[in-house]
Design a protein around this motif. Structure first.
Motif, PDB file in Angstrom:
ATOM      1  N   GLY A   1      74.895 -43.258 -18.827  1.00 61.67           N
ATOM      2  CA  GLY A   1      73.437 -43.096 -17.696  1.00 61.67           C
ATOM      3  C   GLY A   1      72.387 -44.601 -18.350  1.00 61.67           C
ATOM      4  N   ARG A   2      72.448 -43.988 -19.892  1.00 62.37           N
ATOM      5  CA  ARG A   2      71.314 -45.315 -20.128  1.00 62.37           C
ATOM      6  C   ARG A   2      71.749 -47.138 -20.168  1.00 62.37           C
ATOM      7  N   GLN A   3      73.316 -47.243 -20.954  1.00 63.52           N
ATOM      8  CA  GLN A   3      73.662 -47.921 -20.518  1.00 63.52           C
ATOM      9  C   GLN A   3      73.869 -48.748 -18.596  1.00 63.52           C
ATOM     10  N   MET A   4      74.197 -47.702 -17.810  1.00 59.90           N
ATOM     11  CA  MET A   4      73.603 -48.116 -16.805  1.00 59.90           C
ATOM     12  C   MET A   4      72.130 -49.170 -16.511  1.00 59.90           C
ATOM     13  N   GLN A   5      71.108 -48.179 -16.697  1.00 58.68           N
ATOM     14  CA  GLN A   5      70.454 -48.699 -16.563  1.00 58.68           C
ATOM     15  C   GLN A   5      69.969 -50.228 -16.625  1.00 58.68           C
ATOM     16  N   TRP A   6      70.170 -50.093 -18.460  1.00 53.75           N
ATOM     17  CA  TRP A   6      70.743 -51.439 -18.700  1.00 53.75           C
ATOM     18  C   TRP A   6      70.875 -52.750 -18.440  1.00 53.75           C
ATOM     19  N   LEU A   7      72.085 -52.014 -17.907  1.00 49.14           N
ATOM     20  CA  LEU A   7      73.327 -53.334 -17.230  1.00 49.14           C
ATOM     21  C   LEU A   7      72.510 -54.096 -15.515  1.00 49.14           C
ATOM     22  N   GLY A   8      71.552 -52.812 -14.838  1.00 49.09           N
ATOM     23  CA  GLY A   8      71.015 -52.714 -13.913  1.00 49.09           C
ATOM     24  C   GLY A   8      69.783 -53.706 -14.093  1.00 49.09           C
ATOM     25  N   LEU A   9      68.889 -53.711 -15.149  1.00 47.38           N
ATOM     26  CA  LEU A   9      67.835 -54.104 -15.711  1.00 47.38           C
ATOM     27  C   LEU A   9      68.234 -56.095 -15.683  1.00 47.38           C
ATOM     28  N   GLY A  10      69.800 -55.799 -16.581  1.00 45.59           N
ATOM     29  CA  GLY A  10      70.012 -57.138 -16.703  1.00 45.59           C
ATOM     30  C   GLY A  10      70.694 -57.881 -15.892  1.00 45.59           C
ATOM     31  N   LEU A  11      71.121 -57.552 -14.929  1.00 45.11           N
ATOM     32  CA  LEU A  11      71.664 -58.229 -13.329  1.00 45.11           C
ATOM     33  C   LEU A  11      70.888 -58.884 -12.760  1.00 45.11           C
ATOM     34  N   VAL A  12      69.949 -57.394 -12.440  1.00 43.84           N
ATOM     35  CA  VAL A  12      68.464 -58.281 -11.856  1.00 43.84           C
ATOM     36  C   VAL A  12      67.770 -59.623 -13.080  1.00 43.84           C
ATOM     37  N   ALA A  13      68.080 -59.717 -14.227  1.00 44.20           N
ATOM     38  CA  ALA A  13      67.470 -60.369 -14.725  1.00 44.20           C
ATOM     39  C   ALA A  13      67.834 -61.945 -14.391  1.00 44.20           C
TER      40      ALA A  13
END
Length: 160
Positions: A68-80
């Motif tokens: 779940g933490r990895q998916m949160q960072w993945l989402g933030l990275g995709l937005v960036a």
């Protein structure tokens, strides 16, 4: 029938039909690159889940906590990535030199401060900031700008 102007005007030539078909597929991005990136993201997410569920269950009592933490960072990275993709890449030419200076100062600060964590010296601010990660992106941007400025000399084998 072939000499009839109504018939010849209604059916476009074969080359025009191919152009019309390809025109609808062009989205302004490299679709093959986009598919490759998303395939790697999905594969990486599966590997993170597969490799971390046991550790996550033992430490956090939740088998999906690390995933779940990895998916949160993945989402933030995709937005960036989406936000950065709308920035004109010519602006990076102006920012390349200040970015490399800040990065080198950060790397020197790691060397001077010597904050040792897990038998390694690589972070600042109590482990919150790693200038080495910034150095990866900054080096790519700086080298792209520098190579572009030397594009005429690079073709000469004896220059390098």
């Amino acid at each position: 029938m072939l000499n009839n102007p109504e018939f010849t005007d209604s059916v476009p030539p074969r080359s025009a039909r191919r152009v019309q078909q390809k025109k609808g597929f062009d989205m302004g991005v490299d679709v093959l690159l986009l598919l490759s990136v998303f395939s790697l993201l999905i594969f990486g997410a599966l590997m993170v889940y597969s490799a971390s569920w046991d550790f996550s269950l033992g430490i956090y009592d939740d088998p999906t906590y690390i995933f779940g933490r990895q998916m949160q960072w993945l989402g933030l990275g995709l937005v960036a990535i989406v936000v950065i993709s709308f920035i004109d890449y010519h602006y990076f030419k102006l920012a390349a030199l200040p970015m490399i200076i800040v990065t080198v100062l950060g790397l020197v600060a790691v060397f001077v401060i010597s904050d040792v964590r897990h038998n390694a010296t690589r972070t600042l601010n109590s482990g919150s900031f790693m200038p080495g990660e910034l150095a990866k992106i900054t080096t790519i941007i700086y080298l792209a700008v520098w190579l572009y400025s030397k594009r005429n000399q690079i073709k000469d084998v004896f220059y390098g």
